[in-house]
Structures are given as structure tokens and as C-alpha cells.
Design a protein around this motif. Structure first.
Motif, short mmCIF file in Angstrom:
data_model
loop_
_atom_site.label_atom_id
_atom_site.label_comp_id
_atom_site.label_asym_id
_atom_site.label_seq_id
_atom_site.Cartn_x
_atom_site.Cartn_y
_atom_site.Cartn_z
N THR A 185 6.91 18.96 -1.01
CA THR A 185 7.01 17.80 -0.09
C THR A 185 5.57 17.50 0.53
O THR A 185 4.81 18.53 0.55
CB THR A 185 8.15 17.71 1.04
N LEU A 186 5.50 16.27 1.31
CA LEU A 186 4.21 16.10 1.88
C LEU A 186 4.05 17.20 3.14
O LEU A 186 2.94 17.78 3.29
CB LEU A 186 4.29 14.97 2.63
N GLU A 187 4.94 17.64 3.83
CA GLU A 187 4.97 18.60 4.98
C GLU A 187 4.60 19.88 4.35
O GLU A 187 4.25 20.80 4.90
CB GLU A 187 6.47 18.67 5.58
N GLU A 188 5.17 20.44 3.11
CA GLU A 188 4.86 21.65 2.67
C GLU A 188 3.39 21.71 2.07
O GLU A 188 3.04 22.83 2.18
CB GLU A 188 5.89 21.83 1.30
N ILE A 189 2.91 20.67 1.60
CA ILE A 189 1.53 20.65 1.30
C ILE A 189 0.47 20.59 2.57
O ILE A 189 -0.31 21.36 2.63
CB ILE A 189 1.06 19.28 0.49
N THR A 190 0.79 19.84 3.59
CA THR A 190 -0.06 19.69 4.49
C THR A 190 0.21 20.78 5.73
O THR A 190 -0.67 21.11 6.60
CB THR A 190 0.23 18.36 5.26
N GLY A 191 1.40 21.28 5.84
CA GLY A 191 1.76 22.43 6.70
C GLY A 191 2.02 21.62 8.13
O GLY A 191 1.99 22.37 9.25
N ILE A 192 1.93 20.54 8.37
CA ILE A 192 2.26 19.39 9.34
C ILE A 192 3.50 18.79 9.40
O ILE A 192 3.81 18.37 8.11
CB ILE A 192 1.05 18.87 10.01
N GLY A 196 13.19 7.65 -2.24
CA GLY A 196 12.19 8.53 -1.66
C GLY A 196 10.88 8.72 -2.29
O GLY A 196 10.54 7.99 -3.11
N SER A 197 10.23 9.42 -1.41
CA SER A 197 8.85 9.43 -1.70
C SER A 197 8.36 10.50 -2.88
O SER A 197 9.21 11.38 -2.96
CB SER A 197 7.91 10.07 -0.50
N PRO A 198 7.56 10.25 -3.47
CA PRO A 198 6.96 11.12 -4.68
C PRO A 198 6.80 12.68 -4.14
O PRO A 198 6.48 12.69 -3.03
CB PRO A 198 5.94 10.51 -5.43
N TYR A 199 6.95 13.69 -5.01
CA TYR A 199 6.77 15.05 -4.82
C TYR A 199 5.09 15.20 -5.34
O TYR A 199 4.71 14.40 -6.14
CB TYR A 199 7.55 15.96 -5.27
N SER A 200 4.60 16.33 -5.02
CA SER A 200 3.37 16.87 -5.33
C SER A 200 3.83 17.12 -6.76
O SER A 200 4.98 17.06 -7.31
CB SER A 200 2.72 17.93 -4.68
N LEU A 201 2.86 17.36 -7.53
CA LEU A 201 2.93 17.55 -9.10
C LEU A 201 3.87 19.00 -9.34
O LEU A 201 4.58 18.90 -10.16
CB LEU A 201 1.65 17.72 -9.74
N ASP A 202 3.81 19.90 -8.51
CA ASP A 202 4.50 21.03 -8.58
C ASP A 202 5.73 20.84 -7.84
O ASP A 202 6.49 21.93 -7.53
CB ASP A 202 3.81 22.32 -8.22
N GLY A 203 6.26 19.82 -7.15
CA GLY A 203 7.48 19.55 -6.52
C GLY A 203 7.49 19.70 -5.08
O GLY A 203 8.71 19.92 -4.53
N ASN A 207 0.81 -1.16 0.03
CA ASN A 207 0.09 -0.03 0.02
C ASN A 207 0.83 1.31 0.02
O ASN A 207 0.31 2.29 -0.19
CB ASN A 207 -1.02 -0.05 1.13
N LEU A 208 2.01 1.15 0.33
CA LEU A 208 2.75 2.35 0.40
C LEU A 208 3.00 3.17 -0.79
O LEU A 208 2.88 4.55 -0.57
CB LEU A 208 4.38 1.82 0.86
N PRO A 209 3.00 2.87 -2.12
CA PRO A 209 2.88 3.60 -3.13
C PRO A 209 1.68 4.38 -3.26
O PRO A 209 1.46 5.40 -3.32
CB PRO A 209 3.16 2.71 -4.46
N TYR A 210 0.56 3.79 -2.88
CA TYR A 210 -0.72 4.47 -2.99
C TYR A 210 -0.69 5.44 -1.74
O TYR A 210 -1.20 6.73 -2.05
CB TYR A 210 -1.92 3.64 -2.75
N ILE A 211 -0.31 5.41 -0.76
CA ILE A 211 -0.38 6.06 0.47
C ILE A 211 0.63 7.40 0.19
O ILE A 211 0.12 8.57 0.34
CB ILE A 211 0.10 5.54 1.70
N GLN A 212 1.72 7.17 -0.23
CA GLN A 212 2.71 8.11 -0.80
C GLN A 212 2.22 8.93 -1.96
O GLN A 212 2.17 10.32 -1.53
CB GLN A 212 4.00 7.62 -1.16
N THR A 213 1.32 8.41 -2.83
CA THR A 213 0.87 9.24 -3.90
C THR A 213 -0.24 9.92 -3.20
O THR A 213 -0.22 11.42 -3.70
CB THR A 213 0.43 8.35 -4.90
#
Length: 170
Positions: free
Chosen positions: A148-155, A139-146, A73-79
Motif C-alpha cells: 500500500t501507499l502507507e507501506e511504501i512511504t512509511g507515513i 480502491g487504489s492500486p497497490y505497488s507492483l509487489d502488492g 487526475n486521480l488515477p495518475y496520482i494513485q499510480t
């Protein structure tokens, strides 16, 4: 007449051989055209089309993080972790992913390489995507615009992981 038949035969044979080496670009489906147009609308230049790279039906069980390593499931969760849309909006839908190698992407500039983007589509519409530096750093994929998860969620990742588990682990 015999000479003409030989020339025609050689041309047909040449076309068949060239088609095996992808000299002639394959036609894009309407869905892939929409994905490509979306990539270009973001300001990225498509260097290579990778076609439809993955298709699946999104189900809540694919987002369960308790056994992500053992279940795949990790690829789905990371995506889905780097998407701005809620995966719950797409449960039961077929998700098709189209891949492109692009230039002009923020990751291209940061890593000094081309970037691969994956455009996610449902019901023929773009719903999100991911990016990763080519040739694929670990590592994990980035968002479409590059981002990270932390940058997107703010947490922090730890906070996100806890919230994710509460929402998707059964």
C-alpha cells in the motif's frame, strides 16, 4: 483438382475465422517482451497478456491533487503514489503501460484470485508498475509487489497527501 481447391479454400476460411477469435497469439513487441520478462523476473507467472493498455505523456499537471476528482487526475496520482521512482524524472516522457494477469503474486494469495499487474515503461525501460486483485476490487492500486501507499512511504495517507500537494499542486 476441384477437390483440392475446395480443401484449400476451406482451410483458408478456417484460418481467417480462427484468427478473429484470438486462437493464434499475437506477436509481442520488443517493449512488451521486456515488460513480460520483468514480470517473470519478479517470480510471477503470466496467465494472460493484456497488451499495451494505456499510453500518455507525463506532465506535472496530471499529478495536481487540488481538482483530482473533477479533472480525472486521480488515477495518475494513485499510480505514481505507489512508485518508488520520482515522477519528476519522467516529465515530458511517454509512459506506456502493459497489462498482465498473473498468479503467484502476494495479492493472489491474500485475495485468493489472480492479480492484474500494469508495467510502466518509458524510453523502452521498465520504470515501475501497479497491481490489483482480479476482478478489480474497489480502491487504489497497490505497488507492483502488492504494498500500500502507507507501506511504501512509511507515513500516513494524510501526511503523504500534504507532501504530494506541496510538490505537485501549482
Amino acid at each position: 483438382m476441384k477437390r483440392i481447391l475446395i480443401v484449400v479454400f476451406v482451410l483458408v476460411l478456417l484460418l481467417l475465422v480462427l484468427s478473429r477469435f484470438d486462437v493464434f497469439p499475437k506477436q509481442m513487441s520488443e517493449e512488451e517482451k521486456r515488460a513480460a520478462a520483468y514480470v517473470e523476473s519478479r517470480g510471477y507467472h503470466i496467465e494472460e497478456r493484456l497488451g499495451k493498455t494505456f499510453t500518455y505523456i507525463l506532465d506535472k499537471s496530471l499529478l495536481n491533487s487540488e481538482s483530482a476528482a473533477s479533472t480525472g487526475n486521480l488515477p495518475y496520482i494513485q499510480t505514481w503514489g505507489v512508485q518508488e521512482s520520482d515522477p519528476g524524472d519522467y516529465f515530458g516522457k511517454e509512459i506506456a503501460t502493459y497489462g498482465f494477469t498473473v498468479s503467484g503474486h502476494p495479492l493472489s494469495e491474500h485475495y485468493n484470485t489472480d492479480t492484474r499487474v500494469a508495467i510502466m515503461m518509458a524510453d523502452g525501460e521498465v520504470i515501475g508498475g501497479t497491481s490489483i486483485p482480479k476482478p478489480g476490487l474497489v480502491g487504489s492500486p497497490y505497488s507492483l509487489d502488492g504494498r500500500t501507499l502507507e507501506e511504501i512511504t512509511g507515513i500516513s495517507f494524510a501526511e503523504w497527501k500534504e507532501q504530494w500537494a506541496q510538490k505537485y499542486n501549482e
